[in-house]
Motif scaffolding. Structure first.
Motif, short mmCIF file in Angstrom:
data_model
loop_
_atom_site.label_atom_id
_atom_site.label_comp_id
_atom_site.label_asym_id
_atom_site.label_seq_id
_atom_site.Cartn_x
_atom_site.Cartn_y
_atom_site.Cartn_z
N LEU A 53 -18.86 -2.12 31.44
CA LEU A 53 -17.79 -1.13 31.39
C LEU A 53 -16.47 -1.73 30.89
O LEU A 53 -15.84 -1.15 29.99
CB LEU A 53 -17.62 -0.48 32.76
CG LEU A 53 -16.60 0.66 32.85
CD1 LEU A 53 -16.98 1.78 31.89
CD2 LEU A 53 -16.49 1.18 34.27
N PRO A 54 -16.00 -2.87 31.42
CA PRO A 54 -14.76 -3.45 30.84
C PRO A 54 -14.92 -3.84 29.38
O PRO A 54 -13.97 -3.70 28.60
CB PRO A 54 -14.52 -4.68 31.72
CG PRO A 54 -15.22 -4.39 33.00
CD PRO A 54 -16.43 -3.61 32.62
N PHE A 55 -16.11 -4.30 28.99
CA PHE A 55 -16.33 -4.68 27.60
C PHE A 55 -16.21 -3.47 26.68
O PHE A 55 -15.53 -3.52 25.63
CB PHE A 55 -17.73 -5.31 27.47
CG PHE A 55 -18.06 -5.76 26.08
CD1 PHE A 55 -17.55 -6.94 25.57
CD2 PHE A 55 -18.90 -5.00 25.28
CE1 PHE A 55 -17.87 -7.35 24.29
CE2 PHE A 55 -19.22 -5.40 24.00
CZ PHE A 55 -18.70 -6.58 23.51
N GLU A 56 -16.83 -2.34 27.06
CA GLU A 56 -16.75 -1.14 26.24
C GLU A 56 -15.35 -0.54 26.26
O GLU A 56 -14.86 -0.03 25.25
CB GLU A 56 -17.77 -0.11 26.74
CG GLU A 56 -19.21 -0.54 26.58
CD GLU A 56 -19.60 -0.75 25.13
OE1 GLU A 56 -18.99 -0.08 24.25
OE2 GLU A 56 -20.48 -1.57 24.86
N ALA A 57 -14.67 -0.61 27.43
CA ALA A 57 -13.31 -0.08 27.50
C ALA A 57 -12.37 -0.88 26.60
O ALA A 57 -11.49 -0.31 25.93
CB ALA A 57 -12.81 -0.12 28.95
N LEU A 58 -12.55 -2.19 26.56
CA LEU A 58 -11.73 -3.02 25.69
C LEU A 58 -11.99 -2.71 24.22
O LEU A 58 -11.06 -2.66 23.41
CB LEU A 58 -11.99 -4.50 25.98
CG LEU A 58 -11.20 -5.50 25.15
CD1 LEU A 58 -9.71 -5.32 25.38
CD2 LEU A 58 -11.62 -6.93 25.49
N SER A 59 -13.25 -2.49 23.86
CA SER A 59 -13.56 -2.15 22.47
C SER A 59 -12.94 -0.81 22.07
O SER A 59 -12.40 -0.67 20.96
CB SER A 59 -15.08 -2.11 22.27
OG SER A 59 -15.66 -1.10 23.08
N VAL A 60 -12.98 0.17 22.97
CA VAL A 60 -12.34 1.47 22.67
C VAL A 60 -10.83 1.32 22.56
O VAL A 60 -10.19 1.92 21.68
CB VAL A 60 -12.72 2.50 23.76
CG1 VAL A 60 -11.93 3.79 23.58
CG2 VAL A 60 -14.21 2.79 23.72
N LEU A 61 -10.23 0.49 23.41
CA LEU A 61 -8.79 0.26 23.35
C LEU A 61 -8.39 -0.40 22.03
O LEU A 61 -7.40 0.01 21.40
CB LEU A 61 -8.37 -0.61 24.53
CG LEU A 61 -6.88 -0.98 24.61
CD1 LEU A 61 -6.04 0.27 24.75
CD2 LEU A 61 -6.63 -1.94 25.77
N LEU A 62 -9.14 -1.40 21.60
CA LEU A 62 -8.85 -2.05 20.32
C LEU A 62 -9.03 -1.09 19.15
O LEU A 62 -8.24 -1.10 18.19
CB LEU A 62 -9.73 -3.28 20.15
CG LEU A 62 -9.47 -4.44 21.12
CD1 LEU A 62 -10.48 -5.55 20.90
CD2 LEU A 62 -8.06 -4.96 20.96
N LEU A 63 -10.05 -0.23 19.21
CA LEU A 63 -10.24 0.75 18.16
C LEU A 63 -9.09 1.75 18.11
O LEU A 63 -8.60 2.11 17.03
CB LEU A 63 -11.57 1.48 18.38
CG LEU A 63 -11.93 2.57 17.35
CD1 LEU A 63 -12.04 1.97 15.96
CD2 LEU A 63 -13.23 3.26 17.74
N ALA A 64 -8.63 2.20 19.28
CA ALA A 64 -7.49 3.12 19.32
C ALA A 64 -6.23 2.46 18.77
O ALA A 64 -5.44 3.10 18.05
CB ALA A 64 -7.27 3.60 20.75
N ALA A 65 -6.02 1.18 19.09
CA ALA A 65 -4.85 0.47 18.56
C ALA A 65 -4.94 0.33 17.04
O ALA A 65 -3.93 0.48 16.33
CB ALA A 65 -4.75 -0.91 19.20
N LEU A 66 -6.14 0.08 16.52
CA LEU A 66 -6.31 -0.03 15.08
C LEU A 66 -6.03 1.30 14.38
O LEU A 66 -5.32 1.35 13.37
CB LEU A 66 -7.74 -0.50 14.77
CG LEU A 66 -8.11 -0.64 13.28
CD1 LEU A 66 -7.21 -1.65 12.61
CD2 LEU A 66 -9.57 -1.04 13.15
N VAL A 67 -6.57 2.38 14.94
CA VAL A 67 -6.34 3.70 14.35
C VAL A 67 -4.85 4.07 14.42
O VAL A 67 -4.26 4.60 13.47
CB VAL A 67 -7.20 4.76 15.06
CG1 VAL A 67 -6.85 6.16 14.58
CG2 VAL A 67 -8.68 4.49 14.80
#
Length: 203
Positions: A155-169
Motif C-alpha cells: 500500500l505505501p509503495f502504490e501510494a507513493l507511485s500515485v503521488l509521484l504520478l500526480a506530481a508529474l502531471v
C-alpha cells in the motif's frame, strides 16, 4: 537477534570491525551531505551529492544488502545526479551563488531541520534499540527485498507511485499553462515590432 544477544556479549560498547566501518562511513557521508547543502557552487554540490549517495550505498553493503546498494548506485548516482549535471550544463542556469534564490528564513529553516532530525533519530533509536542484524546472513537479496516489499509495504509503495504520478502531471500542466500564457504575448510583441506604421489618411 534481540536482548538475548545483548546479554550474550553484543552491545554498543563492544563494536566489531563492521560496526566501526559503518560508523566511519556514516560520518563521512554526513560530512558530504553537509557540504552539499552549504556550498555556493551548484556543480560542487552535485559532486558532493555523489559522495553522499555513494556512502549510503557502502552502508547498504556493510549491512549485507547488496541488491539495494547496487540499486542505490544505478538509480541515484548513475541517473539522478547525471541528469542533474546535464541539466546544469545544458541550461543557462546560474552556476554560482544566486541572490534571488537566497531566503531570509535561514534560522527558521535551521530550527525546523534540527527538530526534524532529532525526531527522526529518536523514532529510529526507540524502534530498533533492541534489534540486532545478523551480518552473517544475507539480508538484502532480491528475493528477501521483493518478499518484504510486496508482502508488507504494498500500500505505501502504490501510494507513493500515485503521488509521484500526480506530481508529474501537475508539473506538466503548470509548465504548459505558463507557456500558453507567454506565447501569445511574445507573438503580439513580435507582430507589433514588425508591423509597418499606419499611413496617415490623405485629405
Amino acid at each position: 537477534m534481540t536482548l538475548a544477544a545483548t546479554a550474550a556479549g553484543q552491545g554498543f560498547l563492544s563494536p566489531g570491525g563492521v560496526e566501526i566501518a559503518f560508523l566511519l562511513v556514516g560520518l563521512a557521508t554526513l560530512g558530504a551531505a553537509v557540504v552539499t547543502v552549504t556550498t555556493r557552487q551548484l556543480v560542487h554540490a552535485a559532486l558532493w551529492l555523489v559522495v553522499a549517495l555513494g556512502g549510503i550505498a557502502i552502508e547498504y553493503l556493510l549491512l549485507t544488502a547488496e541488491f539495494i546498494a547496487w540499486v542505490q548506485v544505478l538509480i541515484y548516482v548513475g541517473s539522478v545526479v547525471v541528469l542533474l549535471l546535464f541539466g546544469l550544463m545544458l541550461t543557462k542556469a546560474p552556476i554560482g551563488r544566486s541572490p534571488d534564490a537566497d531566503s531570509g528564513n535561514r534560522w527558521a529553516a535551521l530550527i525546523v531541520a534540527l527538530a526534524s532530525a532529532g525526531t527522526l533519530v529518536w523514532v529510529v533509536v526507540d524502534a530498533f534499540r533492541a534489534t540486532w542484524i545478523n551480518l552473517d546472513a544475507v539480508q538484502g537479496s532480491t528475493e528477501t527485498t521483493g518478499r518484504s516489499l510486496f508482502q508488507y509495504w504494498v500500500l505505501p509503495f502504490e501510494a507513493l507511485s500515485v503521488l509521484l504520478l500526480a506530481a508529474l502531471v501537475g508539473a506538466i500542466v503548470l509548465s504548459r499553462r505558463g507557456g500558453a500564457g507567454k506565447a501569445p504575448a511574445a507573438a503580439l510583441r513580435n507582430t507589433t515590432a514588425t508591423a509597418p506604421a499606419p499611413r496617415e489618411e490623405q485629405r
